[in-house]
Write a protein that holds these residues in place. Sequence first.
Motif, PDB file in Angstrom:
ATOM      1  N   VAL A 257      50.933 102.909  42.151  1.00 17.15           N
ATOM      2  CA  VAL A 257      52.228 102.291  42.466  1.00 17.15           C
ATOM      3  C   VAL A 257      52.454 101.139  41.492  1.00 17.15           C
ATOM      4  CG1 VAL A 257      53.600 101.109  44.222  1.00 17.15           C
ATOM      5  CG2 VAL A 257      52.026 102.922  44.892  1.00 17.15           C
ATOM      6  N   GLY A 258      53.306 101.390  40.502  1.00 11.70           N
ATOM      7  CA  GLY A 258      53.590 100.395  39.479  1.00 11.70           C
ATOM      8  C   GLY A 258      54.816  99.568  39.803  1.00 11.70           C
ATOM      9  N   PRO A 259      55.260  98.746  38.836  1.00 10.94           N
ATOM     10  CA  PRO A 259      56.428  97.880  39.060  1.00 10.94           C
ATOM     11  C   PRO A 259      57.704  98.650  39.369  1.00 10.94           C
ATOM     12  CG  PRO A 259      55.201  97.177  37.120  1.00 10.94           C
ATOM     13  CD  PRO A 259      54.611  98.479  37.537  1.00 10.94           C
ATOM     14  N   VAL A 260      57.895  99.800  38.703  1.00 11.22           N
ATOM     15  CA  VAL A 260      59.121 100.578  38.928  1.00 11.22           C
ATOM     16  C   VAL A 260      59.156 101.127  40.354  1.00 11.22           C
ATOM     17  CG1 VAL A 260      60.459 102.580  38.193  1.00 11.22           C
ATOM     18  CG2 VAL A 260      59.258 101.191  36.481  1.00 11.22           C
ATOM     19  N   THR A 261      58.041 101.719  40.797  1.00 12.21           N
ATOM     20  CA  THR A 261      57.975 102.262  42.155  1.00 12.21           C
ATOM     21  C   THR A 261      58.064 101.147  43.189  1.00 12.21           C
ATOM     22  OG1 THR A 261      56.535 104.017  41.316  1.00 12.21           O
ATOM     23  CG2 THR A 261      56.646 103.737  43.690  1.00 12.21           C
ATOM     24  N   THR A 262      57.433 100.015  42.894  1.00 11.83           N
ATOM     25  CA  THR A 262      57.490  98.878  43.817  1.00 11.83           C
ATOM     26  C   THR A 262      58.915  98.392  44.017  1.00 11.83           C
ATOM     27  OG1 THR A 262      55.272  98.170  43.158  1.00 11.83           O
ATOM     28  CG2 THR A 262      56.660  96.540  44.234  1.00 11.83           C
ATOM     29  N   LYS A 263      59.677  98.313  42.911  1.00  8.43           N
ATOM     30  CA  LYS A 263      61.080  97.875  43.013  1.00  8.43           C
ATOM     31  C   LYS A 263      61.913  98.893  43.786  1.00  8.43           C
ATOM     32  CE  LYS A 263      64.941  96.118  40.267  1.00  8.43           C
ATOM     33  NZ  LYS A 263      65.941  96.787  41.110  1.00  8.43           N
ATOM     34  N   LYS A 264      61.651 100.177  43.550  1.00 10.25           N
ATOM     35  CA  LYS A 264      62.392 101.219  44.258  1.00 10.25           C
ATOM     36  C   LYS A 264      62.122 101.142  45.768  1.00 10.25           C
ATOM     37  CE  LYS A 264      62.569 105.246  42.311  1.00 10.25           C
ATOM     38  NZ  LYS A 264      62.200 106.617  41.845  1.00 10.25           N
ATOM     39  N   LEU A 265      60.872 100.890  46.130  1.00  9.13           N
ATOM     40  CA  LEU A 265      60.519 100.778  47.545  1.00  9.13           C
ATOM     41  C   LEU A 265      61.121  99.524  48.173  1.00  9.13           C
ATOM     42  CD1 LEU A 265      56.765 101.870  47.382  1.00  9.13           C
ATOM     43  CD2 LEU A 265      58.660 103.190  48.311  1.00  9.13           C
ATOM     44  N   SER A 266      61.083  98.423  47.434  1.00  4.49           N
ATOM     45  CA  SER A 266      61.633  97.162  47.949  1.00  4.49           C
ATOM     46  C   SER A 266      63.140  97.271  48.158  1.00  4.49           C
ATOM     47  CB  SER A 266      61.319  96.012  47.000  1.00  4.49           C
ATOM     48  OG  SER A 266      59.928  95.824  46.877  1.00  4.49           O
ATOM     49  N   ASP A 267      63.820  97.948  47.231  1.00  6.59           N
ATOM     50  CA  ASP A 267      65.270  98.131  47.381  1.00  6.59           C
ATOM     51  C   ASP A 267      65.601  98.985  48.599  1.00  6.59           C
ATOM     52  OD1 ASP A 267      65.638  96.626  45.099  1.00  6.59           O
ATOM     53  OD2 ASP A 267      65.859  98.363  43.763  1.00  6.59           O
ATOM     54  N   ALA A 268      64.662  99.843  48.992  1.00  9.70           N
ATOM     55  CA  ALA A 268      64.870 100.708  50.163  1.00  9.70           C
ATOM     56  C   ALA A 268      64.448 100.032  51.466  1.00  9.70           C
ATOM     57  CB  ALA A 268      64.109 102.014  49.980  1.00  9.70           C
ATOM     58  N   GLY A 269      64.028  98.756  51.398  1.00  7.64           N
ATOM     59  CA  GLY A 269      63.653  98.033  52.602  1.00  7.64           C
ATOM     60  C   GLY A 269      62.189  98.138  52.964  1.00  7.64           C
ATOM     61  N   ILE A 270      61.352  98.624  52.048  1.00  7.77           N
ATOM     62  CA  ILE A 270      59.903  98.735  52.284  1.00  7.77           C
ATOM     63  C   ILE A 270      59.228  97.651  51.449  1.00  7.77           C
ATOM     64  CG2 ILE A 270      57.879 100.214  52.025  1.00  7.77           C
ATOM     65  CD1 ILE A 270      59.731 102.597  52.426  1.00  7.77           C
TER      66      ILE A 270
END
Length: 363
Positions: free
Chosen positions: A12-25
């Motif tokens: 889980v890199g920075p791109v996936t982390t940002k995608k998850l954070s934007d989705a409320g995770i």
Amino acid sequence: MEDLRLDNLSGVGPVTTKKLSDAGIHNIMDLIVRGPVELSEITGMDKDTAGNIVEKARLALVEGGMISKDFVSAAEIYKRRQEIGKITTGTECLDLLLDGGLETQALTEVYGEFGSGKTQFCHTMCVTVQKPKEEGGLDGTVLYIDTENTFRPERIVSIAKAYGMEPEKALDNIIVARAYNSAHQTLILEEASQMIQENNVKLLVVDSAVGLFRSEYLGRGTLSVRQQRLNKFVHLLVRIAETYNCAALATNQVMASPDVFFGDPTRPIGGNVVAHTSTYRIYFKKSGKKRIARMVDSPHHPEQEVIFALGDAGVIDPESDTKKKVTKSSKIPKLETGDTENEISTSDSDTVIDKKIEDNSDT
């Protein structure tokens, strides 16, 4: 909290982390709560990738001792269940019904007709959960999702005063979220995980859980869609309670079943979706000035009924309500012997009336 960061997971890199954070995770526990199917829907990931991330999150929580392993002995489960928190109801009768109080890591559903005491019970639990652990509370805060605009801070003030607590502090420890439609209600719950951790929330109240779904999805044609979305909501509520070790309390509306000729025609809304998801199911009904609570469904509680009442302290024992009446009547000055006899006969008649109410409630 540092150990629960998303970027601590391998792959889980920075791109996936940002995608998850934007989705409320925002952390690893959120991944467990939402699950791979929902994760795939809200982030656009394929199901295999989402399932892989959730599995890594589960293994990380198992290693950290936050969730149980795949295979454990019944003795270990029993030992762990002794550590589950319980919130006192403030009454001997309801604590007896719940075997000590409202349980964490479980969803307790309370249903009944209007005026049966469901909302008063929720308000009482909002105060008792703030009590210290040695007094039956969990020294925690409350997240109250209000779907029917029935939350009243004035009621919290009166209950807090009755328990000898500071009203302003009791109000500060309750976070209220007003839901205006079923989609908003689900969204509030999806975004609640971070607030639960930051504010030490130990009680999650939804009053009521099914009301908005019932009002928006009308007719048999929308029944399937309603049940699917309601199913998603109540399962999310249960997973949050289990993951964050807090108690979930949901109220439910009822309907009259016209095909019932004998017995109580009152039936809860939500069908089997809500019935199977709730850990404990309690039925509140009116009986004169008193109320009856019956344990309808539980994995280990016996099916029994208790009588309680409503007062300044929220839900109270009927004995305490009677004691208050006796105390008030004892303040009347005694003038003559005849007056004393009249007072005795009056109190006796009240006792007979109360006894009739209790006899009727038993039937």
